[in-house]
Structures are given as C-alpha cells and as structure tokens.
Motif scaffolding. Structure first.
Motif, mmCIF file in Angstrom:
data_model
loop_
_atom_site.group_PDB
_atom_site.id
_atom_site.type_symbol
_atom_site.label_atom_id
_atom_site.label_comp_id
_atom_site.label_asym_id
_atom_site.label_seq_id
_atom_site.Cartn_x
_atom_site.Cartn_y
_atom_site.Cartn_z
ATOM 1 N N ALA A 83 42.460 30.594 38.059
ATOM 2 C CA ALA A 83 43.343 31.017 37.479
ATOM 3 C C ALA A 83 44.221 32.417 38.003
ATOM 4 C CB ALA A 83 43.025 30.997 36.060
ATOM 5 N N VAL A 84 45.091 33.208 37.665
ATOM 6 C CA VAL A 84 45.767 34.579 38.232
ATOM 7 C C VAL A 84 45.166 35.155 36.446
ATOM 8 C CG1 VAL A 84 47.139 35.944 38.432
ATOM 9 C CG2 VAL A 84 47.323 33.373 39.487
ATOM 10 N N ILE A 85 44.107 36.085 36.418
ATOM 11 C CA ILE A 85 43.918 36.567 35.949
ATOM 12 C C ILE A 85 43.719 38.223 35.711
ATOM 13 C CG2 ILE A 85 42.248 34.987 34.375
ATOM 14 C CD1 ILE A 85 40.048 35.859 36.152
ATOM 15 N N VAL A 314 44.239 48.462 36.857
ATOM 16 C CA VAL A 314 43.682 46.469 36.946
ATOM 17 C C VAL A 314 45.194 45.840 37.792
ATOM 18 C CG1 VAL A 314 42.927 46.814 34.853
ATOM 19 C CG2 VAL A 314 45.539 46.603 35.222
ATOM 20 N N GLU A 315 44.574 45.156 38.253
ATOM 21 C CA GLU A 315 45.576 44.502 39.349
ATOM 22 C C GLU A 315 45.124 42.632 38.596
ATOM 23 O OE1 GLU A 315 43.612 44.396 43.468
ATOM 24 O OE2 GLU A 315 41.454 44.070 42.801
ATOM 25 N N LYS A 316 45.622 41.728 39.493
ATOM 26 C CA LYS A 316 45.873 40.197 39.219
ATOM 27 C C LYS A 316 45.251 39.488 39.782
ATOM 28 C CE LYS A 316 49.412 39.942 35.597
ATOM 29 N NZ LYS A 316 51.188 39.682 35.377
ATOM 30 N N ARG A 317 44.780 39.115 39.777
ATOM 31 C CA ARG A 317 43.757 38.111 41.321
ATOM 32 C C ARG A 317 43.521 36.499 41.028
ATOM 33 N NH1 ARG A 317 38.575 40.534 42.986
ATOM 34 N NH2 ARG A 317 39.454 42.930 42.342
ATOM 35 N N GLU A 318 43.909 35.721 41.892
ATOM 36 C CA GLU A 318 42.980 34.141 41.893
ATOM 37 C C GLU A 318 41.905 34.239 41.502
ATOM 38 O OE1 GLU A 318 45.506 29.903 42.958
ATOM 39 O OE2 GLU A 318 44.718 30.875 43.854
ATOM 40 N N THR A 319 41.120 33.858 40.670
ATOM 41 C CA THR A 319 40.136 33.604 40.249
ATOM 42 C C THR A 319 39.374 31.967 40.644
ATOM 43 O OG1 THR A 319 39.596 35.686 39.519
ATOM 44 C CG2 THR A 319 37.664 34.709 39.573
ATOM 45 N N GLU A 320 38.184 31.781 40.776
ATOM 46 C CA GLU A 320 37.584 30.494 40.395
ATOM 47 C C GLU A 320 37.091 31.097 39.191
ATOM 48 O OE1 GLU A 320 34.980 26.983 41.797
ATOM 49 O OE2 GLU A 320 35.624 28.533 43.604
ATOM 50 N N ILE A 321 37.021 29.832 38.586
ATOM 51 C CA ILE A 321 36.758 29.962 36.766
ATOM 52 C C ILE A 321 36.171 28.338 36.658
ATOM 53 C CG2 ILE A 321 38.535 31.523 36.173
ATOM 54 C CD1 ILE A 321 39.824 29.262 34.516
ATOM 55 N N SER A 322 35.559 28.080 37.826
ATOM 56 C CA SER A 322 34.611 26.717 38.040
ATOM 57 C C SER A 322 33.921 26.715 36.926
ATOM 58 C CB SER A 322 34.426 26.264 38.696
ATOM 59 O OG SER A 322 35.240 26.064 39.686
ATOM 60 N N ALA A 323 33.387 28.171 36.496
ATOM 61 C CA ALA A 323 31.587 28.362 36.216
ATOM 62 C C ALA A 323 32.325 28.270 34.512
ATOM 63 C CB ALA A 323 30.884 29.436 35.727
ATOM 64 N N LEU A 324 33.221 28.702 34.214
ATOM 65 C CA LEU A 324 33.403 29.114 32.461
ATOM 66 C C LEU A 324 33.446 27.483 31.914
ATOM 67 C CD1 LEU A 324 34.591 30.284 30.174
ATOM 68 C CD2 LEU A 324 37.431 30.624 31.541
#
Length: 348
Positions: A83-85, A314-324
């Motif tokens: 997701a882009v967070i 701050v910056e918006k970045r696509e980050t893997e959120i599998s751990a969440l």
C-alpha cells in the motif's frame, strides 16, 4: 497485479486461498446441525438447553468467527499486500543551489530578488528537522560551495548572508557542483566549472568503480533545491546536468523567482532585460522526477519553501504490509483462544 484501488499484491495468486473460507463456514454449520441431532438423544431436552445456556448461546459462535477472520488475514498476508503510505523522508542532505547573478538585484520581488530568496531560504532551513544536513551552493558565472553539508543552522544562515552578486548565470554549474557535494567520492568531473584540467590518476591510486545509472528519483538520501531568476548564459548545459542528477537518482526541485514578464536592470554600467526561463526549469525538474515552483512575490516564495519542507520531510512510498496482516491474524487467533478458555473452560 492490482487488487483494489488502495492495495496491490506481489503474489495475487495466493488470494485463491480465500475460496476456502465459505467452505469452512459450511463445515461449521454442518457441525452445529450434527451437535443438535446428538443433543436430541438426551432424555430431557430442557436439561440440555439449560446446560448450554440458551441466553448465552451466541458466545459459542464468537471464537469460530474470530478464527475465520484470522484465516482471512493470514491468507491475505501470504499474497504480500502493498500500500502507498506516508513515511518519514530518508532525505538526510539537502543542497540549496542559489542564483547570485546580477539579475537578482531586480526589485520586482520586494525588497529585491536576492534578499527575498535569502530570507525565504533561512526560514525554510529553520523548519527542517534537526537531523537533516544542509549544504549551500551559490552560482553565477561559476559555482562555489559556500557551506558544506552541516547540521549547524547558524553556519547555514551565515553562508546565505554572505552572498555576493556576480555576472552571468551558470545554472548547469550549480547542479553539477551540488551533485559533487552530495557524492564527494564519486569523481564527478568539475573541470567545466573550475576551469582546471582534470588530473589523471596518480600511480598506485585505486581505480574508481564504474558508474552504474539508477532510476531517476530513486535516491532518497539527498535532494537539490535550485533557485534562479534567469536564463543560463554560460557553463554546462542545465539539461545535461539534470541528466547527471537523474542517473544518480537525485531529485532537483526548481524554483523560479521573479515576474514572468522580466525586468530591465542596470549593473556596473550596463543594463539588460532579465527573463525567467520557466521551460528550462520545468525540464530540469521533470527529468529528475521532481517539481517546478514559480514564485512571483516574496510571499509566494515563502509558500513554495513551506511546501517543499513538508514534501521533503515526509514522502509517500509503496510499502509491503504483509507483517501487518500476519500480526492481525495472530492477534485474532489469540483472542479467540482466550475467549474460548474464559467462557467454556477449554479451546473449542
């Protein structure tokens, strides 16, 4: 690869596992019917209802429902969602490349372009997080590092206050020297800026590793803010300099100061009309995956720097959120087991 407007999946084929959830629901319903048939065999159905606690019968459905949600979360986690967070920026060094050519004495931006840019730059630096290093490069006919990267805001303010107007405008020199400030050990050729011939490597010097270009805008540890009010009159081509920055992944945010109509100024016995080359500045920012900003007044310039401050912090970045999702699944399993033991004295 896109699954929803808000979330992507690196392994979307794993989502087929969600088909098992309705099957689990059907299996659970079948178990309930089987238990009901077994309960009818008791001599007194009233005793069975009393033992089960009819008023609290809903409780027995809560742990299985939580387990079902846990399985859904874990299956989604195996699909590796992204997701882009919004995250804190990794930019640790910002280089202010500022025009000090004679045209900066123009008064269309009050009190004049130079003073307005100095005041706005100092306000910008004051708002940056204390862990961000700031360097200052001034350019006119040539370019110079007036302040090496530092955490000291006072040193940066003093360097900005020391600006002296000079002739000509070498925008490309400002960009190239800013890159050399960010990458001091990269062997960037500064001969076009200093006028000195590039010296061959001395015997015994280790050869520098071959340069490998990276994706434009991919280097998140530094950024360049280029402020100018005029057209390039000397020095390296700014577009070539922008390509150098893009190959190193460094973003060059460009700020054009002054009225778009331009102004005629007098300087040391000569006069000229200075205009803002917006097209060139837009090309520089586009090549490096950054943005161009126009500041026609001192107040506009302050707003530009305020916007840059928030953009660089701050910056918006696509980050893997599998751990969440995995953590949510594990938590649901824990809650289901805890409620089952609390209500029924065992894990059901």
């Amino acid at each position: 690869m896109t699954a929803t407007p808000f979330m992507n999946f690196l392994w979307p084929e794993m989502l087929w596992g969600l088909i098992a959830l309705p099957l689990l629901v059907l299996f659970y319903v079948w178990l309930l019917k089987r238990r009901k048939k077994t309960a009818v065999r008791f001599a007194s159905l009233a005793l069975v209802k009393e033992a089960m606690g009819a008023r609290r019968a809903w409780r027995r459905h809560v742990p299985p429902a939580l387990l079902l949600l846990a399985f859904a979360a874990l299956i989604i986690a195996t699909a590796r969602p992204t997701a882009v967070i919004t995250l804190p920026s990794q930019s640790q060094t910002i280089v202010l490349a500022m025009d000090v050519s004679g045209s900066m004495r123009a008064t269309d931006v009050q009190p004049n372009r130079l003073v307005a840019s100095q005041e706005a730059a100092k306000a910008f630096v004051a708002d940056l997080p204390r862990n961000v290093r700031v360097a200052v490069v001034s350019f006119a006919g040539t370019a110079a590092v007036v302040q090496a990267p530092t955490l000291s805001r006072e040193d940066v303010y003093a360097a900005i206050d020391r600006f002296q107007l000079q002739r000509a405008t070498a925008i490309g020199s400002g960009i190239v020297l800013s890159l050399a400030t960010i990458f001091p050990d990269a062997g960037i050729d500064l001969s076009q800026i200093t006028g000195e011939r590039r010296m061959p490597p001395a015997p015994g010097d280790k050869p520098k590793p071959a340069f490998t270009p990276v994706a434009p805008g991919s280097y998140n540890s530094a950024a360049i803010i280029l402020l100018t009010d005029g057209q390039r009159t000397t020095g390296p081509d700014p577009i070539d300099a922008a390509k150098m920055a893009a190959e190193r992944g460094v973003r060059v945010y460009t700020v054009g100061i002054g009225t778009k109509e331009g102004e005629t100024i007098a300087f040391e016995g000569w006069s000229m009309r200075v205009r803002l080359d917006e097209e060139a500045l837009k090309n520089i920012s586009n090549i490096t995956k950054a943005d161009y900003f126009y500041a026609g007044t001192a107040e506009d310039l302050k707003k530009v720097y305020q916007g840059l401050s928030s953009k660089l912090v701050v910056e918006k970045r696509e980050t893997e959120i599998s751990a969440l999702f995995a953590a949510v699944g594990a938590l649901l399993v824990l809650v289901a087991a805890t409620l089952s033991v609390w209500w029924f004295g065992r894990v059901t």
